[in-house]
Structures are given as structure tokens and as C-alpha cells.
Design an enzyme around this catalytic site. Sequence first.
Site, mmCIF file in Angstrom:
data_model
loop_
_atom_site.group_PDB
_atom_site.id
_atom_site.type_symbol
_atom_site.label_atom_id
_atom_site.label_comp_id
_atom_site.label_asym_id
_atom_site.label_seq_id
_atom_site.Cartn_x
_atom_site.Cartn_y
_atom_site.Cartn_z
ATOM 1 N N TYR A 53 83.876 -26.430 31.254
ATOM 2 C CA TYR A 53 85.162 -26.178 31.922
ATOM 3 C C TYR A 53 85.989 -25.134 31.169
ATOM 4 O O TYR A 53 86.759 -24.390 31.800
ATOM 5 C CB TYR A 53 85.931 -27.489 32.145
ATOM 6 N N GLN A 86 89.170 -27.738 47.909
ATOM 7 C CA GLN A 86 88.237 -28.414 46.996
ATOM 8 C C GLN A 86 88.143 -27.632 45.689
ATOM 9 O O GLN A 86 87.496 -28.075 44.751
ATOM 10 C CB GLN A 86 86.849 -28.494 47.644
ATOM 11 N N VAL A 88 89.015 -25.817 42.127
ATOM 12 C CA VAL A 88 89.802 -26.168 40.946
ATOM 13 C C VAL A 88 90.492 -24.933 40.374
ATOM 14 O O VAL A 88 91.188 -25.013 39.364
ATOM 15 C CB VAL A 88 88.934 -26.890 39.889
ATOM 16 N N HIS A 104 89.900 -31.842 44.189
ATOM 17 C CA HIS A 104 88.969 -32.047 43.074
ATOM 18 C C HIS A 104 89.549 -31.677 41.720
ATOM 19 O O HIS A 104 88.801 -31.459 40.770
ATOM 20 C CB HIS A 104 87.665 -31.272 43.341
ATOM 21 N N THR A 171 83.167 -23.517 52.745
ATOM 22 C CA THR A 171 82.633 -24.747 52.152
ATOM 23 C C THR A 171 81.366 -25.152 52.892
ATOM 24 O O THR A 171 81.300 -25.046 54.121
ATOM 25 C CB THR A 171 83.658 -25.903 52.161
ATOM 26 N N SER A 172 80.369 -25.596 52.127
ATOM 27 C CA SER A 172 79.109 -26.005 52.755
ATOM 28 C C SER A 172 79.230 -27.374 53.415
ATOM 29 O O SER A 172 78.298 -27.833 54.067
ATOM 30 C CB SER A 172 77.987 -26.026 51.705
HETATM 31 N N1 APR Z 1 83.433 -16.051 52.078
HETATM 32 C C1 APR Z 1 83.398 -17.259 52.701
HETATM 33 N N2 APR Z 1 82.463 -18.176 52.449
HETATM 34 C C2 APR Z 1 81.517 -17.876 51.539
HETATM 35 C C3 APR Z 1 81.496 -16.638 50.845
HETATM 36 C C4 APR Z 1 82.515 -15.698 51.154
HETATM 37 N N3 APR Z 1 82.581 -14.515 50.563
HETATM 38 N N4 APR Z 1 80.426 -16.654 49.995
HETATM 39 C C5 APR Z 1 79.828 -17.840 50.147
HETATM 40 N N5 APR Z 1 80.470 -18.584 51.069
HETATM 41 C C6 APR Z 1 80.176 -19.941 51.572
HETATM 42 C C7 APR Z 1 78.724 -20.363 51.482
HETATM 43 O O1 APR Z 1 78.002 -19.855 52.601
HETATM 44 C C8 APR Z 1 78.843 -21.887 51.487
HETATM 45 O O2 APR Z 1 78.858 -22.405 52.804
HETATM 46 O O3 APR Z 1 80.867 -20.857 50.761
HETATM 47 C C9 APR Z 1 80.209 -22.116 50.818
HETATM 48 C C10 APR Z 1 80.123 -22.644 49.411
HETATM 49 O O4 APR Z 1 79.569 -23.939 49.421
HETATM 50 P P1 APR Z 1 79.415 -24.767 48.065
HETATM 51 O O5 APR Z 1 78.843 -23.886 47.007
HETATM 52 O O6 APR Z 1 78.687 -26.010 48.390
HETATM 53 O O7 APR Z 1 80.932 -25.058 47.630
HETATM 54 P P2 APR Z 1 81.917 -26.204 48.154
HETATM 55 O O8 APR Z 1 81.598 -26.567 49.573
HETATM 56 O O9 APR Z 1 83.291 -25.758 47.838
HETATM 57 O O10 APR Z 1 81.518 -27.409 47.223
HETATM 58 C C11 APR Z 1 82.247 -28.613 47.334
HETATM 59 O O11 APR Z 1 81.078 -29.481 45.460
HETATM 60 O O12 APR Z 1 80.192 -29.303 43.343
HETATM 61 C C12 APR Z 1 81.264 -29.704 44.072
HETATM 62 O O13 APR Z 1 83.358 -30.154 43.235
HETATM 63 C C13 APR Z 1 82.560 -29.088 43.664
HETATM 64 O O14 APR Z 1 84.497 -28.647 45.044
HETATM 65 C C14 APR Z 1 83.101 -28.480 44.941
HETATM 66 C C15 APR Z 1 82.361 -29.279 46.002
#
Ligand code: APR
Length: 229
Positions: A53, A86, A88, A104, A171-172
Site C-alpha cells: 500500500y 470502489q 482507494v 473499499h 468496473t468488472s
Molecule cells: N476506462 C474505463 N474502463 C476501463 C479502462 C478505461 N480506460 N481500462 C480498463 N477498464 C475497465 C476494464 O475493462 C474492467 O472492466 O475497468 C474494469 C476494471 O475491473 P477490475 O480490474 O476488476 O477493477 P474493479 O472492478 O474496480 O475491482 C473491484 O476488486 O480487487 C478489488 O478492491 C479492489 O476495488 C477493487 C475491486
Amino acid sequence: MKRVVILTGAGISAESGISTFRDSDGLWEQYRVEDVATPEGYAKDKALVLDFYNQRRRQLATVEPNEGHKQLVRLEQYYDVQIITQNVDNLHEQAGSKNVLHLHGELTKARSERNDDLIVDIGYNDIHLGDKAPDGAQLRPHIVWFGEAVPNIEPAAALCEQADFFVVVGTSMNVYPAAGLIHYVPRTSPCYLVDPKAVTISRNIKVIQEKAGTGVKKVVDELIELCNK
Ligand code: APR
């Protein structure tokens, strides 16, 4: 004023230079979640987790909000805008968004290992082993790890229940309870999704399959037009 609720994830900060978690170059390709983002990992090797972190925080000190964050600020002239993130990082706040609820945790804060409510601002400074909270306990990152409760999920759900529009950006939708928030949004409220990849969401949603830098502007333009009608 009508309310727009926006749920953001790592993707909105990607164009600022912060890695996402689950993309091919994402953080979870480089680190094991169990090692750096669980209470068990922290109990096993505090120095490793603090360092993880500390690196994230140092990086945050070097990056800036991008067009995606900035466009959301523009919307505040027309709507009651509530951001649920979500992330940080503090890039929504740096861009100027007024209402940001962190699900988070926040990198620029630390808290007592003994008392979750004893939270201190640390800015971009590292946390070291031996750094103490005001109650004398070791400081830990103010981050919600896997397996921990998400204290802000209830206020987030309450915001979603009052959403006239709901926008999901970057977000995925893999991590619960955050991914379940969309089910609190009234069925009659239009929903939008901005993401360059296909994301599965079990609800009628208008998809803008673009990066946040260009996609958020399209949603914001449409919402402003609707407001002016
Ligand atoms: N613009 C918009 N979306 C994007 C871009 C971009 N330039 N680049 C990537 N993405 C999308 C990806 O296609 C994916 O769907 O952002 C998403 C990222 O997904 P994750 O990596 O899974 O992140 P997130 O959904 O925020 O994860 C949720 O998981 O590990 C934990 O605590 C952590 O808050 C986090 C949580």
C-alpha cells in the site's frame, strides 16, 4: 434536482496511470490477493502488506485526474451527483467532485489495528511497522480487505434506491457487495455503462463501449441534454 448515482471502479483511473486489478496487466497478475489484500495476509507478513500500500500511495502522489473524473464534475451543475467508488485513490476528490463515498477505503488514510473507527489522515506518507494510532495500536491501511465488512454499503444502497439515473464506469462487477448495488436502483431509472470491455450486468443498461476518457463525456452530454428538455 434529479439525482445521478455513479458507481466507479479501477477503470476510471486507468488513463491517469493507475493499474486496474483484473485486466491482463492488472495488479492481481503481479500480486496474490491472499498475500496483500486479506486480514490473513496482513497477519502473516505486515511489512509486505504495508509496503504494497505504501507503493500504491506513492504512485497516487504522482498522478492526476483524467477527463473521465473531470466530466463527472461538470454534471454537478445540473444534477445531485453522488459518486460511489470502489477505488482507494482520491482522484474524484482531486477533480472536484463533492460527494464521494468510498466503499473499499482510502489510501491517504490509516486506522488503528484495534479500533476501526480511529481513522487518521496520513496524506501520501508511508506507514511503517511501529507507527502508532492515537490509542497506541499499530496503524494499518484504511482499506477494506477481502473477507472484511464493507461499512459504507448501507449508505451506498440508500443512495441507489433514490437514483433517477445510474451510471457504471470502469468496473468488472466481480466484487460483491459493490456489484449488487445496481439491484437497489429503481427499475424505471435509466442505467448507463462505460467500459471498453463487455461487462455482464443482469439489467437493461445502455452500453458505451469506450474508455472513460471519451465514454463518460457521452453519458454526461446525454444527461445534460435530458435535464435541459
Ligand atoms: N476506462 C474505463 N474502463 C476501463 C479502462 C478505461 N480506460 N481500462 C480498463 N477498464 C475497465 C476494464 O475493462 C474492467 O472492466 O475497468 C474494469 C476494471 O475491473 P477490475 O480490474 O476488476 O477493477 P474493479 O472492478 O474496480 O475491482 C473491484 O476488486 O480487487 C478489488 O478492491 C479492489 O476495488 C477493487 C475491486
